[in-house]
Design a protein around this motif. Structure first.
Motif, PDB file in Angstrom:
ATOM      1  N   ASP A 178       0.832  -1.212   0.000  1.00 15.65           N
ATOM      2  CA  ASP A 178       0.000   0.000   0.000  1.00 15.65           C
ATOM      3  C   ASP A 178       0.865   1.260   0.000  1.00 15.65           C
ATOM      4  OD1 ASP A 178      -2.310  -1.515   0.007  1.00 15.65           O
ATOM      5  OD2 ASP A 178      -2.564  -1.427   2.187  1.00 15.65           O
ATOM      6  N   THR A 179       1.984   1.190   0.706  1.00 14.73           N
ATOM      7  CA  THR A 179       2.903   2.331   0.741  1.00 14.73           C
ATOM      8  C   THR A 179       3.464   2.602  -0.644  1.00 14.73           C
ATOM      9  OG1 THR A 179       3.567   1.575   2.945  1.00 14.73           O
ATOM     10  CG2 THR A 179       4.864   3.347   1.959  1.00 14.73           C
ATOM     11  N   LEU A 180       3.907   1.539  -1.318  1.00 15.60           N
ATOM     12  CA  LEU A 180       4.421   1.695  -2.673  1.00 15.60           C
ATOM     13  C   LEU A 180       3.351   2.270  -3.586  1.00 15.60           C
ATOM     14  CD1 LEU A 180       6.599   1.337  -4.829  1.00 15.60           C
ATOM     15  CD2 LEU A 180       5.780  -1.021  -5.136  1.00 15.60           C
ATOM     16  N   ALA A 181       2.125   1.784  -3.474  1.00 16.60           N
ATOM     17  CA  ALA A 181       1.025   2.288  -4.314  1.00 16.60           C
ATOM     18  C   ALA A 181       0.814   3.777  -4.054  1.00 16.60           C
ATOM     19  CB  ALA A 181      -0.256   1.516  -4.034  1.00 16.60           C
ATOM     20  N   GLU A 182       0.895   4.200  -2.783  1.00 16.33           N
ATOM     21  CA  GLU A 182       0.715   5.616  -2.468  1.00 16.33           C
ATOM     22  C   GLU A 182       1.857   6.459  -3.032  1.00 16.33           C
ATOM     23  OE1 GLU A 182      -0.421   8.568   1.260  1.00 16.33           O
ATOM     24  OE2 GLU A 182       0.013   6.455   1.679  1.00 16.33           O
ATOM     25  N   VAL A 183       3.078   5.937  -2.951  1.00 17.07           N
ATOM     26  CA  VAL A 183       4.232   6.641  -3.531  1.00 17.07           C
ATOM     27  C   VAL A 183       4.033   6.817  -5.028  1.00 17.07           C
ATOM     28  CG1 VAL A 183       6.683   6.400  -4.114  1.00 17.07           C
ATOM     29  CG2 VAL A 183       5.919   6.001  -1.763  1.00 17.07           C
ATOM     30  N   LEU A 184       3.617   5.760  -5.709  1.00 13.41           N
ATOM     31  CA  LEU A 184       3.415   5.844  -7.163  1.00 13.41           C
ATOM     32  C   LEU A 184       2.268   6.790  -7.511  1.00 13.41           C
ATOM     33  CD1 LEU A 184       3.976   2.090  -8.106  1.00 13.41           C
ATOM     34  CD2 LEU A 184       5.600   3.996  -8.335  1.00 13.41           C
ATOM     35  N   ASP A 185       1.195   6.782  -6.712  1.00 15.54           N
ATOM     36  CA  ASP A 185       0.098   7.733  -6.918  1.00 15.54           C
ATOM     37  C   ASP A 185       0.582   9.168  -6.720  1.00 15.54           C
ATOM     38  OD1 ASP A 185      -1.670   5.686  -7.440  1.00 15.54           O
ATOM     39  OD2 ASP A 185      -2.616   5.725  -5.452  1.00 15.54           O
TER      40      ASP A 185
END
Length: 196
Positions: A178-185
């Motif tokens: 989820d952290t990676l997804a937020e970084v990419l967003d």
């Protein structure tokens, strides 16, 4: 297809010793606090001498702050696919760094992550290590894009990306998918000009 060469016995022994020192330090610091834990205690708990500990680590804080992923990070930086935009290059690096960290028992240890976030001495040392990695990233992006390293546009780009990363990572106990997804967003938002 060639097999990946396995590390020799000496390299395996070194890795085991480094891990023993790290996990002994993690246990002791978690139990009694960073400043109350001595190098002698860590060495004794790991079953090594004080001298051996300093052969592997330059300081008590580096036992907890450092990891063994530097070569893998360099390889990731140096082997980025050609032709990426500066945002896609950052996405490539972020995904790669995340995968490296999550696959490593030490880098992905929640207890270590907690200490790096909450113990002021370790937090500062970890921030200095992160700053060094950001400088390395700036150099890579400059070389990759053919941009002068001192260009304001590059410095602002790196500052914006690193600020967003720090903001997101400071809010999580342990980075996850989820952290990676937020970084990419967040990178998408930066690339779109920060729409609200």
């Amino acid at each position: 297809m060639t097999a990946t060469p396995q590390p020799g016995v000496r390299a395996q022994n070194k890795a085991r010793t480094r891990a023993a020192i790290r996990f002994a330090a993690l246990d002791l610091v978690t139990e009694q606090g960073y400043h109350a834990t001595t190098v002698a205690q860590i060495a004794a708990a790991a079953g090594v001498s004080h001298t051996t500990l300093f052969r592997y680590f330059e300081s008590k804080e580096q036992v907890l702050v450092s990891d063994d992923l530097e070569d893998a990070r360099h390889e990731l930086f140096e082997n980025a696919p050609a032709g990426l935009s500066h945002f896609d290059l950052i996405r490539h690096i972020m995904r790669g760094l995340f995968d490296l960290a999550m696959a490593d028992e030490w880098a992905s240890n929640p207890g270590r992550a907690y200490l790096l976030r909450t113990e002021p001495t370790l937090r500062m040392a970890h921030q200095l290590a992160a700053d060094s990695m950001l400088q390395e990233g700036l150099t890579l992006i400059a070389e990759y894009t053919g941009t002068d390293e001192s260009a304001l546009s590059l410095r602002v780009f790196i500052a914006a990306v690193s600020g967003v990363l720090m903001h997101i990572l400071d809010r999580v106990a342990m980075p996850n998918e989820d952290t990676l997804a937020e970084v990419l967003d967040a990178l998408d938002l930066l690339e779109q000009g920060l729409p609200l």
